[in-house]
Structures are given as C-alpha cells and as structure tokens.
Design a protein around this motif. Structure first.
Motif, mmCIF file in Angstrom:
data_model
loop_
_atom_site.group_PDB
_atom_site.id
_atom_site.type_symbol
_atom_site.label_atom_id
_atom_site.label_comp_id
_atom_site.label_asym_id
_atom_site.label_seq_id
_atom_site.Cartn_x
_atom_site.Cartn_y
_atom_site.Cartn_z
ATOM 1 N N ILE A 163 12.156 -3.009 23.708
ATOM 2 C CA ILE A 163 11.928 -1.794 22.929
ATOM 3 C C ILE A 163 12.911 -1.757 21.769
ATOM 4 O O ILE A 163 14.130 -1.794 21.972
ATOM 5 N N GLY A 164 12.395 -1.686 20.539
ATOM 6 C CA GLY A 164 13.259 -1.660 19.367
ATOM 7 C C GLY A 164 12.626 -0.894 18.223
ATOM 8 O O GLY A 164 11.464 -0.477 18.304
ATOM 9 N N ASP A 165 13.397 -0.741 17.145
ATOM 10 C CA ASP A 165 12.925 0.092 16.034
ATOM 11 C C ASP A 165 12.936 -0.610 14.685
ATOM 12 O O ASP A 165 12.618 0.016 13.669
ATOM 13 N N SER A 166 13.291 -1.889 14.645
ATOM 14 C CA SER A 166 13.474 -2.553 13.353
ATOM 15 C C SER A 166 12.803 -3.920 13.322
ATOM 16 O O SER A 166 12.392 -4.460 14.353
ATOM 17 N N ASN A 185 8.492 3.490 14.633
ATOM 18 C CA ASN A 185 8.291 2.661 13.440
ATOM 19 C C ASN A 185 6.901 2.028 13.512
ATOM 20 O O ASN A 185 6.716 0.963 14.104
ATOM 21 N N SER A 186 5.939 2.689 12.886
ATOM 22 C CA SER A 186 4.548 2.234 12.941
ATOM 23 C C SER A 186 4.290 1.012 12.068
ATOM 24 O O SER A 186 3.206 0.422 12.126
ATOM 25 N N ASN A 187 5.272 0.617 11.261
ATOM 26 C CA ASN A 187 5.100 -0.537 10.375
ATOM 27 C C ASN A 187 5.341 -1.870 11.073
ATOM 28 O O ASN A 187 5.069 -2.925 10.496
ATOM 29 N N LEU A 188 5.864 -1.820 12.287
ATOM 30 C CA LEU A 188 6.189 -3.055 12.992
ATOM 31 C C LEU A 188 4.979 -3.603 13.742
ATOM 32 O O LEU A 188 4.104 -2.854 14.183
ATOM 33 N N PHE A 192 2.771 -2.101 21.573
ATOM 34 C CA PHE A 192 2.675 -0.650 21.679
ATOM 35 C C PHE A 192 3.544 0.002 20.608
ATOM 36 O O PHE A 192 4.571 -0.554 20.213
ATOM 37 N N HIS A 193 3.142 1.188 20.179
ATOM 38 C CA HIS A 193 3.953 2.015 19.287
ATOM 39 C C HIS A 193 4.158 3.368 19.952
ATOM 40 O O HIS A 193 3.196 3.969 20.445
#
Length: 206
Positions: A163-166, A185-188, A192-193
C-alpha cells in the motif's frame, strides 16, 4: 490462510500525513544556507525519497553547499517539526482489525528520523516488521526492503500486498512482483485505489 497474509505499508503519505512536516524541515535547511523555500514540485520529490537524496536534489544548483547541508540535516532536531506530523485517520482501527491473521509491515525511505517516529506514534505496536532506509543498501524504488520483509516474515510474495501513495511505491511494488493498492492517488497504476484506510480492510478480507 486468506488471499493475503502480509500487508506492507509505505509510511509517509499512508501511515502518516507528513507533507507539512517535510515542508518545514527541508525549508529550514534551505533557509540555513540562504536559499529559497521549496516549490510544490520539490516538496513532492522529498515526500517520496530519502533525506540524502532529497538534500542532493534540493541543492543541485548549490553544489558548494551539499556537504554542509547533509551534515546540518543530520544535526537538525526533528522534534521541532513533529507538530506537523499527523497519523492518517483509521490507521489504528484498521490495523487492529486485520492482525492477526494478517501480518503488517512498513517499508519506508525515512532514515535517521524513523526511530523517533516509531517511538512517538507507537508504530511497533501495530506493525510486525519495520524496514527503513538505514536497514538496506538501496532504498525504494529498489525492492531490497520489500524482499527483506518477505524474508523475515516467511510469507510468499503471491500472498503479499503493498500500500503506497506515490510513483516510487508503484514502481517498487511492480519491481517486487506484488500487487499494489494506491492510497489517495488515482493517477497511479494499481490493482486497487482507495481513499480511506477502512477500504483496505475490505480488500484484504474479500
């Protein structure tokens, strides 16, 4: 055992909202050497990288100051910035609800400040394994820290999720060959988001 037996979390931006703490910390270092505050782009960089990588990045146009800036950063008392460090909502309740049976771990690019953060927030009570940049030769996005956690836990990567954000987190999970949950962060590119910690529990048990 279930689909996932081990959940590995990034720290900054996932367990802790540290953006403003990072802003204050690195701006204090820049100010000490008479340089301008960080831009938003620079703030995003330091949010994802180790302290040394961040200093070298911020001082790329001030090469003569890099060595002294690195020394100063290690001597700067991080407790002065703890008021800006906040635990993300739902962390404790979610972790308590998934372990056991799921093991929990942190893989972070924090280095010298991590022991203090662990102590203040009691992270060792909620996470079975914590690996920071000081515990590996190569920090994220190199997957060395992830593999170290897998070796300690004895869990196969096929039963592990990260689980990460970047973009650094996205990259390290893909290099390690484990599925990725993108946090806020929906751009990754992720399996899953999620926008809240409680959603992580639903994924792990469904």
């Amino acid at each position: 055992m279930g689909r996932f037996d081990l959940a590995i979390f990034d720290c900054d931006g996932v367990i802790l909202d540290s953006r403003e703490a990072n802003r204050s910390y690195y701006n204090a270092i820049l100010d000490e050497f008479g340089h301008r505050p960080m831009t938003d782009t620079e703030l995003s960089f330091v949010h994802m990288h180790t302290a040394e990588e961040s200093i070298r990045y911020l001082f790329k146009d001030y090469a003569a100051d890099v060595k002294e800036a690195l020394i100063y950063s290690r001597q700067l008392n991080y407790t002065n910035f703890l008021d800006h460090l906040i635990m993300e909502p739902g962390v404790r309740d979610t972790i308590e609800s998934i372990r056991p049976p799921i093991l929990t771990a942190i893989s972070t690019n924090r280095s010298t400040t991590m022991p203090m953060v662990i102590d203040i927030f009691g992270l060792d009570k909620w996470f079975d394994i914590i690996v920071c940049a000081l515990d590996v030769k190569y920090p994220k996005p190199n997957p060395e820290g992830i593999f170290k956690i897998l070796n300690i836990s004895g869990v196969d990567k096929d039963h592990t999720i990260y689980i990460g954000d970047s973009i650094v987190d996205e990259t390290v999970s893909h290099r390690a060959g484990i599925p990725f949950i993108a946090y806020k962060n929906s751009n990754l590119n992720a399996l899953f988001h999620v926008e809240h910690f409680f959603e992580i529990k639903e994924i792990l048990f469904n």
